[in-house]
Design a protein around this motif. Structure first.
Motif, mmCIF file in Angstrom:
data_model
loop_
_atom_site.group_PDB
_atom_site.id
_atom_site.type_symbol
_atom_site.label_atom_id
_atom_site.label_comp_id
_atom_site.label_asym_id
_atom_site.label_seq_id
_atom_site.Cartn_x
_atom_site.Cartn_y
_atom_site.Cartn_z
ATOM 1 N N VAL A 1 -29.411 22.176 48.839
ATOM 2 C CA VAL A 1 -28.578 22.340 47.644
ATOM 3 C C VAL A 1 -28.619 23.749 47.068
ATOM 4 N N ASP A 2 -29.395 24.647 47.667
ATOM 5 C CA ASP A 2 -29.583 25.975 47.080
ATOM 6 C C ASP A 2 -28.273 26.739 46.945
ATOM 7 N N ASP A 3 -27.410 26.658 47.961
ATOM 8 C CA ASP A 3 -26.142 27.397 47.902
ATOM 9 C C ASP A 3 -25.306 26.948 46.703
ATOM 10 N N LYS A 4 -25.246 25.653 46.473
ATOM 11 C CA LYS A 4 -24.459 25.131 45.350
ATOM 12 C C LYS A 4 -25.029 25.608 44.026
ATOM 13 N N LEU A 5 -26.357 25.592 43.908
ATOM 14 C CA LEU A 5 -26.986 26.035 42.671
ATOM 15 C C LEU A 5 -26.728 27.514 42.419
ATOM 16 N N ARG A 6 -26.761 28.328 43.457
ATOM 17 C CA ARG A 6 -26.519 29.763 43.290
ATOM 18 C C ARG A 6 -25.072 30.033 42.893
ATOM 19 N N ASP B 1 -23.764 30.508 27.237
ATOM 20 C CA ASP B 1 -22.942 29.804 28.236
ATOM 21 C C ASP B 1 -23.422 28.376 28.471
ATOM 22 N N TRP B 2 -24.268 27.866 27.588
ATOM 23 C CA TRP B 2 -24.865 26.541 27.803
ATOM 24 C C TRP B 2 -23.805 25.472 28.063
ATOM 25 N N SER B 3 -22.809 25.375 27.179
ATOM 26 C CA SER B 3 -21.793 24.313 27.311
ATOM 27 C C SER B 3 -21.009 24.450 28.608
ATOM 28 N N ALA B 4 -20.630 25.673 28.942
ATOM 29 C CA ALA B 4 -19.868 25.884 30.168
ATOM 30 C C ALA B 4 -20.701 25.545 31.398
ATOM 31 N N LYS B 5 -21.961 25.924 31.372
ATOM 32 C CA LYS B 5 -22.831 25.635 32.513
ATOM 33 C C LYS B 5 -23.085 24.140 32.648
ATOM 34 N N LEU B 6 -23.144 23.445 31.523
ATOM 35 C CA LEU B 6 -23.339 21.994 31.584
ATOM 36 C C LEU B 6 -22.159 21.332 32.282
ATOM 37 N N LEU B 7 -20.942 21.808 31.977
ATOM 38 C CA LEU B 7 -19.763 21.272 32.665
ATOM 39 C C LEU B 7 -19.827 21.582 34.162
ATOM 40 N N ASP B 8 -20.235 22.818 34.494
ATOM 41 C CA ASP B 8 -20.334 23.196 35.906
ATOM 42 C C ASP B 8 -21.367 22.349 36.638
ATOM 43 N N VAL B 9 -22.505 22.145 35.986
ATOM 44 C CA VAL B 9 -23.573 21.358 36.613
ATOM 45 C C VAL B 9 -23.128 19.916 36.811
ATOM 46 N N ALA C 1 -20.084 18.820 37.234
ATOM 47 C CA ALA C 1 -19.134 18.793 38.343
ATOM 48 C C ALA C 1 -19.849 18.949 39.682
ATOM 49 N N MET C 2 -20.819 19.871 39.737
ATOM 50 C CA MET C 2 -21.551 20.089 40.983
ATOM 51 C C MET C 2 -22.332 18.847 41.388
ATOM 52 N N LEU D 1 -21.824 16.599 44.748
ATOM 53 C CA LEU D 1 -22.895 16.344 45.700
ATOM 54 C C LEU D 1 -23.109 14.845 45.896
ATOM 55 N N ALA D 2 -23.069 14.107 44.783
ATOM 56 C CA ALA D 2 -23.269 12.663 44.868
ATOM 57 C C ALA D 2 -22.154 12.000 45.668
ATOM 58 N N LEU D 3 -20.931 12.460 45.483
ATOM 59 C CA LEU D 3 -19.818 11.899 46.252
ATOM 60 C C LEU D 3 -19.965 12.224 47.735
#
Length: 345
Positions: A251-256, A318-326, A328-329, A333-335
């Motif tokens: 999952v490292d690529d997705k996190l980066r 950027d907390w709120s924006a990153k929460l949305l990104d996380v 979605a990510m 991944l779960a799908l």
């Protein structure tokens, strides 16, 4: 319907191996305390104490066994501090030290450390017994496998049990190790051997210095693990990419992608966001992926662990924006897991 495949895949060996091989050795967070090495080192210290020696040489993690030149500090291969790294070492080299072998090597290195701590090699009687310490040290030598002038302790892949013949310093370390080993029965085992004289010398010498303060206890270390900035794969001369296809839980690529490098003040660890929002993320990902809670929780735990391991950060604003990104990510991944049993892309 998704395949009946547990998300423990994200913690499968192929994935973990790939993550480790792509990590700089200095970033692996290795330490002796609490590691598989600690019981063996404590046992060595107990053996030294049982012989009446107050000196307990410090140990540090490095790239191979050995004491730095004339420094009474024992270097131990870093991979022995982590069972996962030990497994990789065995895969890459075909061998790994077991507990017995580790103790044998620790006793040998303790011999070097005691020699250097008390500067024993400067003594005339030491030189008369083992030879001149200043003798050239060569990586290759021609031992006599039948000689009884030397003890036989560690097994060297090239020289068998004749390693004591390499150099007077190694002769002393091997003799010390045999003397130190509990229930070695060295008096009986080496009866009639010229090597017995060396063992008796070590026995008398240790009795004479056991309460003395060492003349030296520290010095410059050789390649401490904190300075090993190469990737683990580079250490082995390998390419980590050959293992990527099998690392289906990587999952490292997705996190980066979500947390690219950033500078500035008020930076927040990505792992902190994942931990604080864990419950909310869990509910949202379960809703959109239809995966069981246990499997989503496993995936989120993986994201937290890797975010911490990669030291990912973002700006607090950027907390709120990153929460949305996380969100979605994690859902993506779960799908992936739900429909393919792995991570794609």
């Amino acid at each position: 319907m998704y395949p009946a495949r547990s998300l423990t895949l994200v913690n499968g060996w192929e994935t973990v191996r790939y993550e480790l091989l792509n990590t700089r050795i200095c970033d692996l967070g290795l330490r002796i305390e609490g590691s598989p090495l600690e019981p063996s080192i404590n046992r060595l210290y107990a053996e030294l104490a049982a012989k009446g020696l107050s000196f307990q040489p410090e140990c540090y993690l490095t790239d191979s066994w050995g004491c730095p030149n004339e420094v009474p500090v024992m270097g131990i291969p870093f991979y022995l501090a982590d069972k996962r790294l030990a497994r990789i070492e065995e895969e890459q080299t075909g061998e790994i030290e077991n507990e017995q072998w580790t103790l044998m090597l620790l006793r040998h290195e303790a011999g070097h450390a005691v020699n250097y701590a008390y500067r024993l090699y400067q003594r005339l009687d030491w030189t008369e017994t083992f030879g001149p310490f200043a003798k050239p040290y060569r990586d290759t030598f021609r031992p006599n496998p039948f000689s009884r002038q030397y003890v036989r302790h560690i097994i060297h892949h090239q020289y068998g049990r004749t390693y004591a013949q390499k150099h007077p310093d190694e002769d002393f370390a091997e003799t010390f190790a045999v003397w130190l080993t509990p229930r070695s029965g060295w008096r009986r085992r080496y009866r009639g051997w010229p090597a017995l004289r060396k063992l008796r010398y070590v026995d008398a010498l240790m009795r004479s210095i056991r309460v003395d303060r060492p003349l030296c206890t520290a010095g410059e270390l050789c390649t401490p693990v904190e300075e090993m900035t190469v990737l683990l794969a580079e250490h082995y001369g390998a390419r980590a990419e050959r293992y990527r296809a099998a690392a289906q839980g990587y999952v490292d690529d997705k996190l980066r992608e979500v947390f690219p490098p950033v500078r500035g003040r008020m930076l927040v660890p990505a792992g902190e966001l994942l931990r604080q929002q864990r419950r909310d993320l869990l509910g949202r990902v379960i809703h959109w992926s239809a995966l069981p809670e246990e499997e989503v929780d496993t995936l989120l735990a993986k994201l937290e662990d890797r975010a911490d391991a990669l030291s990912l950060e973002f700006r607090r604003r950027d907390w709120s924006a990153k929460l949305l990104d996380v969100t979605a990510m994690a859902t993506s991944l779960a799908l992936d897991f739900a429909y393919t049993g792995g991570i794609t892309g």
